[in-house]
Scaffold this active site. Structure first.
Site, PDB file in Angstrom:
ATOM      1  N   ARG A 195       0.849  -1.197   0.000  1.00 52.41           N
ATOM      2  CA  ARG A 195       0.000   0.000   0.000  1.00 52.41           C
ATOM      3  C   ARG A 195       0.882   1.244   0.000  1.00 52.41           C
ATOM      4  NH1 ARG A 195      -5.379   0.173   1.334  1.00 52.41           N
ATOM      5  NH2 ARG A 195      -6.385  -1.796   1.874  1.00 52.41           N
ATOM      6  N   TYR A 245      -7.137   4.356  -6.999  1.00 46.59           N
ATOM      7  CA  TYR A 245      -8.174   5.389  -7.005  1.00 46.59           C
ATOM      8  C   TYR A 245      -7.676   6.570  -6.186  1.00 46.59           C
ATOM      9  CZ  TYR A 245      -9.498   2.804  -2.713  1.00 46.59           C
ATOM     10  OH  TYR A 245      -9.498   2.132  -1.517  1.00 46.59           O
TER      11      TYR A 245
END
Length: 400
Positions: A189, A231
């Site tokens: 991440r 996103y």
């Protein structure tokens, strides 16, 4: 008389539930072991099923700096060819709410604002930080690390993936459910501020193919679950990336280099974005089987304590929000602890099978729903129920 309720944990599920129960007119105490009010971590998806509950609670998407999604797409991670794109422009008409992306910290901050608002039904809400619950009992009390004991008509276990209250509910009858199964996958991440990329030619190349929503870059060269999800959030000022990959060996510490190598065969512009990321984290992903029971005595499980999920499908937070909405609705108008057993049975009836289906679906990425069809049937509401086996059927099921 209002019910006396203790919520253990002030994450997304715990705060939403506390707010819903306060608005239902009850007296709620939240015990949170952290000293910080804000959620840490990356961004997440708010889908119509979760947004309808948040709207009912008075949640303000503008104040939470949420970004509306108008599509969900799957793109070839090597060639950037669009493989599947589902338009979500009519989501409000079809499902009662649009989709948004939001940073966890912003979502949490907006929930804290709601928690401070007075209840029209006279409910009361107190949040106690740096307050660790060390044990609890189904008869209706919790004990804190300072040795004090607090009684309640209802204890809501919103203490997350590593819940200390879960075993008190499932007991010794289901020992196989106490430990998760490693999935063999982990999740890289990272967040990257958009201003750092505005003049980046690789970023501009990617923006040309990306729709306004969540983009899955699939690995079309290998038969693996490896993929990237991208996103934005915070009104487009932050770009959120997640990279699903085979779990790495322990001792490998240069996470950015590992991620760049793992996705090195992807399009050069994607690899470049990884290389310019400020920092990268990596989290192992485990599989948790659906629980057969969610409550025992005065304790009820919600959120990750009840149905921890993998990230495929973006439903973890939304299912916790659904739990909050269901408890708030079912305990509105309840004025006696004697009514709780029946209401908790109803809560489990309306939530457990649905959340279990979504928990099973969370094990497979979008477009691979057929792989878990038989397992899904175990959690159907009835033998005649249609089970989602495609990308489109999945989000229709989840958003409903």
């Amino acid at each position: 008389m209002p019910l006396q309720i203790i919520v253990v944990g002030a994450g997304i599920g715990g705060l939403c539930t506390a707010i819903a129960l306060q608005q239902a007119g009850h007296s709620v105490k939240v015990f949170e072991k952290s000293q910080f009010k804000g959620e840490v971590g990356a961004a997440l998806l708010l889908t119509p099923n979760g947004e309808r509950v948040l709207s009912h609670l008075g949640f303000d998407l503008t104040m939470a700096r949420a970004d509306e999604m108008t599509c969900w797409e799957i793109v070839d991670g090597v060639t950037l060819q669009i493989l599947d794109r589902t338009r979500l422009n009519d989501s409000r008409e079809r499902y009662g709410a649009p989709l948004h992306t939001v940073h966890r910290a912003d979502l949490h901050q907006e929930l804290l604002r709601l928690a401070s608002c007075p209840s029209e039904r006279g409910g009361h809400l107190d949040i106690h930080l740096a307050t660790r619950v060390v044990t609890a009992h189904v008869n209706g009390w919790v004990e804190l690390d300072d040795g004090t004991r607090h009684e309640a008509d209802l204890i809501v276990a919103a203490d997350g993936l590593h819940s200390i209250l879960r075993d008190m509910v499932i007991g010794d009858e289901y020992p196989q459910l106490s430990q998760p199964t490693p999935s063999g996958m982990s999740a890289f991440r990272f967040l990257i501020p958009t201003p750092l990329l505005q003049h980046d030619e690789h970023f501009q190349e990617l923006v040309k193919v990306k729709g306004r929503g969540s983009t899955v870059f699939a690995d079309t060269q290998h038969q693996t679950e490896r993929h990237l999800v991208w996103y934005d959030c915070q009104n487009g000022q932050v770009q959120n990336f997640v990279g699903i990959h085979a779990t790495r060996k322990e001792g490998e510490d240069d996470l950015k280099a590992l991620m760049a190598a793992e996705f090195g065969h992807f399009h050069p512009s994607l690899v470049h974005i990884v290389q310019v990321a400020p920092s990268v984290t990596d989290w192992p992903l485990s599989i948790h089987e659906p629980l057969p029971v969610w409550h025992r005595g005065s304790i009820v499980l919600i959120g990750d304590a009840a149905h921890p999920m993998l990230p495929f499908g973006g439903q973890g937070a939304n299912q916790a929000i659904e739990d909050a909405g269901a408890l708030g609705a079912l305990l509105t108008g309840v004025h006696s602890p004697a009514q709780l057993p029946r209401r908790l049975q109803l809560f489990e009836k309306v939530r457990r099978l649905r959340a279990s289906r979504i928990q099973v679906l969370s094990k497979t990425r979008l477009g691979k729903e057929k792989a878990v069809e038989e397992e899904l049937r175990q959690y159907a509401d009835s033998p005649e129920m249609d089970i989602p086996t495609t990308f489109q059927e999945r989000y229709q099921h989840d958003f409903a």
